[in-house]
Design a protein around this motif. Structure first.
Motif, PDB file in Angstrom:
ATOM      1  N   ALA A 146      18.896  42.498  -4.648  1.00 44.73           N
ATOM      2  CA  ALA A 146      17.807  43.402  -5.039  1.00 44.73           C
ATOM      3  C   ALA A 146      17.102  42.917  -6.297  1.00 44.73           C
ATOM      4  N   TYR A 147      17.824  42.214  -7.152  1.00 40.15           N
ATOM      5  CA  TYR A 147      17.241  41.658  -8.367  1.00 40.15           C
ATOM      6  C   TYR A 147      16.409  40.405  -8.089  1.00 40.15           C
ATOM      7  N   GLY A 148      16.473  39.907  -6.861  1.00 38.21           N
ATOM      8  CA  GLY A 148      15.683  38.745  -6.494  1.00 38.21           C
ATOM      9  C   GLY A 148      16.416  37.421  -6.564  1.00 38.21           C
ATOM     10  N   TYR A 149      17.730  37.463  -6.769  1.00 39.91           N
ATOM     11  CA  TYR A 149      18.501  36.226  -6.813  1.00 39.91           C
ATOM     12  C   TYR A 149      18.660  35.630  -5.413  1.00 39.91           C
ATOM     13  N   ASP A 150      18.739  34.327  -5.376  1.00 35.37           N
ATOM     14  CA  ASP A 150      19.137  33.623  -4.162  1.00 35.37           C
ATOM     15  C   ASP A 150      20.663  33.570  -4.192  1.00 35.37           C
ATOM     16  N   VAL A 151      21.285  34.476  -3.472  1.00 36.69           N
ATOM     17  CA  VAL A 151      22.733  34.673  -3.569  1.00 36.69           C
ATOM     18  C   VAL A 151      23.468  33.856  -2.518  1.00 36.69           C
ATOM     19  N   LYS A 152      24.399  33.035  -2.986  1.00 39.71           N
ATOM     20  CA  LYS A 152      25.302  32.320  -2.092  1.00 39.71           C
ATOM     21  C   LYS A 152      26.617  33.096  -2.084  1.00 39.71           C
ATOM     22  N   TYR A 153      26.998  33.593  -0.934  1.00 36.22           N
ATOM     23  CA  TYR A 153      28.174  34.455  -0.807  1.00 36.22           C
ATOM     24  C   TYR A 153      29.340  33.668  -0.228  1.00 36.22           C
ATOM     25  N   GLU A 154      30.424  33.561  -1.011  1.00 40.23           N
ATOM     26  CA  GLU A 154      31.625  32.851  -0.575  1.00 40.23           C
ATOM     27  C   GLU A 154      32.712  33.876  -0.266  1.00 40.23           C
ATOM     28  N   ASN A 155      32.937  34.154   1.001  1.00 41.08           N
ATOM     29  CA  ASN A 155      33.911  35.158   1.416  1.00 41.08           C
ATOM     30  C   ASN A 155      35.286  34.505   1.578  1.00 41.08           C
ATOM     31  N   VAL A 156      35.963  34.321   0.466  1.00 45.64           N
ATOM     32  CA  VAL A 156      37.245  33.605   0.453  1.00 45.64           C
ATOM     33  C   VAL A 156      38.386  34.515   0.914  1.00 45.64           C
ATOM     34  N   GLY A 157      38.479  35.706   0.334  1.00 47.26           N
ATOM     35  CA  GLY A 157      39.470  36.677   0.786  1.00 47.26           C
ATOM     36  C   GLY A 157      40.884  36.455   0.299  1.00 47.26           C
ATOM     37  N   LYS A 158      41.086  35.485  -0.568  1.00 52.00           N
ATOM     38  CA  LYS A 158      42.419  35.237  -1.124  1.00 52.00           C
ATOM     39  C   LYS A 158      42.271  34.887  -2.590  1.00 52.00           C
ATOM     40  N   ILE A 159      42.945  35.622  -3.453  1.00 48.03           N
ATOM     41  CA  ILE A 159      42.731  35.504  -4.883  1.00 48.03           C
ATOM     42  C   ILE A 159      43.021  34.106  -5.412  1.00 48.03           C
ATOM     43  N   SER A 160      44.101  33.467  -4.960  1.00 53.00           N
ATOM     44  CA  SER A 160      44.449  32.144  -5.489  1.00 53.00           C
ATOM     45  C   SER A 160      43.398  31.101  -5.129  1.00 53.00           C
ATOM     46  N   GLN A 161      42.902  31.142  -3.893  1.00 49.16           N
ATOM     47  CA  GLN A 161      41.866  30.200  -3.467  1.00 49.16           C
ATOM     48  C   GLN A 161      40.546  30.486  -4.164  1.00 49.16           C
ATOM     49  N   ALA A 162      40.259  31.779  -4.368  1.00 52.85           N
ATOM     50  CA  ALA A 162      39.022  32.154  -5.047  1.00 52.85           C
ATOM     51  C   ALA A 162      39.032  31.683  -6.498  1.00 52.85           C
ATOM     52  N   VAL A 163      40.160  31.828  -7.163  1.00 54.89           N
ATOM     53  CA  VAL A 163      40.277  31.382  -8.553  1.00 54.89           C
ATOM     54  C   VAL A 163      40.099  29.869  -8.646  1.00 54.89           C
ATOM     55  N   GLU A 164      40.687  29.141  -7.698  1.00 49.65           N
ATOM     56  CA  GLU A 164      40.540  27.687  -7.697  1.00 49.65           C
ATOM     57  C   GLU A 164      39.077  27.297  -7.498  1.00 49.65           C
ATOM     58  N   MET A 165      38.384  27.994  -6.599  1.00 50.32           N
ATOM     59  CA  MET A 165      36.959  27.729  -6.377  1.00 50.32           C
ATOM     60  C   MET A 165      36.155  28.047  -7.642  1.00 50.32           C
ATOM     61  N   PHE A 166      36.499  29.135  -8.291  1.00 50.31           N
ATOM     62  CA  PHE A 166      35.822  29.537  -9.526  1.00 50.31           C
ATOM     63  C   PHE A 166      35.998  28.471 -10.602  1.00 50.31           C
ATOM     64  N   LYS A 167      37.218  27.980 -10.755  1.00 47.07           N
ATOM     65  CA  LYS A 167      37.507  26.972 -11.783  1.00 47.07           C
ATOM     66  C   LYS A 167      36.764  25.654 -11.521  1.00 47.07           C
ATOM     67  N   GLN A 168      36.573  25.321 -10.249  1.00 48.11           N
ATOM     68  CA  GLN A 168      35.951  24.046  -9.897  1.00 48.11           C
ATOM     69  C   GLN A 168      34.436  24.122  -9.761  1.00 48.11           C
ATOM     70  N   SER A 169      33.884  25.319  -9.839  1.00 52.36           N
ATOM     71  CA  SER A 169      32.449  25.489  -9.637  1.00 52.36           C
ATOM     72  C   SER A 169      31.638  24.757 -10.707  1.00 52.36           C
ATOM     73  N   THR A 170      30.537  24.159 -10.286  1.00 53.71           N
ATOM     74  CA  THR A 170      29.631  23.479 -11.212  1.00 53.71           C
ATOM     75  C   THR A 170      28.253  24.148 -11.229  1.00 53.71           C
ATOM     76  N   THR A 171      28.125  25.262 -10.523  1.00 56.98           N
ATOM     77  CA  THR A 171      26.867  26.001 -10.461  1.00 56.98           C
ATOM     78  C   THR A 171      27.099  27.436 -10.933  1.00 56.98           C
ATOM     79  N   PRO A 172      26.043  28.192 -11.251  1.00 55.97           N
ATOM     80  CA  PRO A 172      26.222  29.577 -11.700  1.00 55.97           C
ATOM     81  C   PRO A 172      27.015  30.398 -10.689  1.00 55.97           C
ATOM     82  N   THR A 173      28.129  30.954 -11.137  1.00 52.71           N
ATOM     83  CA  THR A 173      29.055  31.658 -10.244  1.00 52.71           C
ATOM     84  C   THR A 173      29.638  32.868 -10.961  1.00 52.71           C
ATOM     85  N   ILE A 174      29.775  33.977 -10.221  1.00 58.13           N
ATOM     86  CA  ILE A 174      30.453  35.144 -10.778  1.00 58.13           C
ATOM     87  C   ILE A 174      31.529  35.609  -9.801  1.00 58.13           C
TER      88      ILE A 174
END
Length: 255
Positions: free
Chosen positions: A52-80
């Protein structure tokens, strides 16, 4: 002449549209939860808010906290990612001035017990979220229990309603739902630490995006989510909230 004017107007419209598309900010949001759980619900609401804010949102539906944290740590682009202080030691990802965006709410953890199990002697089966450290729970609740991990808070609620376990350690919202069923009782734990639900980010200006995340969290959908679950919404500065969540983290340290 009229055709030329029309052509020029059309060119301007297309050019403006192209410029907007080229300058649209992109952001990745990682879903570390599963359907029925609070992490999943919060993630989806933030996703819609960012759209709604106008962002181009890339949605990563990981569904597992450990894998999501690893993806977060390795991200090189804006990620929340939505997160909580009860995960920090198990996932080795702590709240810092570089990743902390907002403390969304705090809540006590509840211990619920079925009516049928109140006369039961000996070992009790206790449902808990997979993200909780079994050693910490055993240290706090005692050794006369058998821990039964569930994928999320919704699955725990279904499990205890179905009679699969004697007790559960769950969040406030699901515990209230269980009490409403009349099948058992719940009490806010005096030994388990307070849980703080947060939003963290990487490769972003945490204070700049905080204003947007906060605004999204004040939407009617979020307000209803918080109110129906009686979640406490802290009111403070970024610095105050970071200090509070870092203090709350200590309660989940395994000693």
């Amino acid at each position: 002449m009229r055709l030329l004017i029309v052509a020029i107007c059309m060119w301007i419209i297309v050019a403006v549209g192209d410029t907007k598309a080229e300058t649209q900010e992109s952001i990745t949001i990682i879903n570390n939860g599963k359907a029925g759980g609070s992490f999943n619900s919060r993630t989806l609401m933030y996703k819609e808010g960012l759209f709604a804010y106008g962002y181009d949102v890339k949605y990563e539906n990981v569904g597992k906290i450990s894998q999501a944290v690893e993806m977060f740590k390795q991200s090189t682009t804006p990620t929340i990612m939505v997160y909580a202080n009860n995960q920090v030691y198990r996932q080795d990802l702590f709240h810092t001035k570089d990743n902390f965006i907002m403390l969304e709410y705090t809540q006590p953890l509840y211990i619920c017990r079925t009516n049928e199990s109140k006369a039961k002697e000996g070992n009790l089966t206790v449902a808990h979220g997979k993200g909780y450290d079994p050693t910490l729970l055993t240290n706090l609740l005692g050794s006369q229990i058998t821990l039964v991990p569930y994928k999320n808070s919704g699955a725990m609620l279904k499990g205890i309603l179905g009679g699969d376990v004697d007790m559960m350690v769950n969040n406030q919202g699901k515990s209230f739902k269980y009490m409403a069923s009349g099948k058992g009782t719940c009490e806010a734990s005096q030994v388990l630490p307070i849980m703080g639900a947060t939003v963290i980010g990487t490769n972003v200006d945490v204070k700049a995006i905080r204003a947007i995340i906060y605004d999204i969290s004040m939407d009617l959908t979020f307000i209803e989510y918080h109110n129906t679950r009686k979640l406490h919404r802290p009111s403070g500065t970024w610095e105050q909230e970071l200090q509070l969540i870092q203090e709350l983290e200590k309660g989940y340290e395994i000693k």
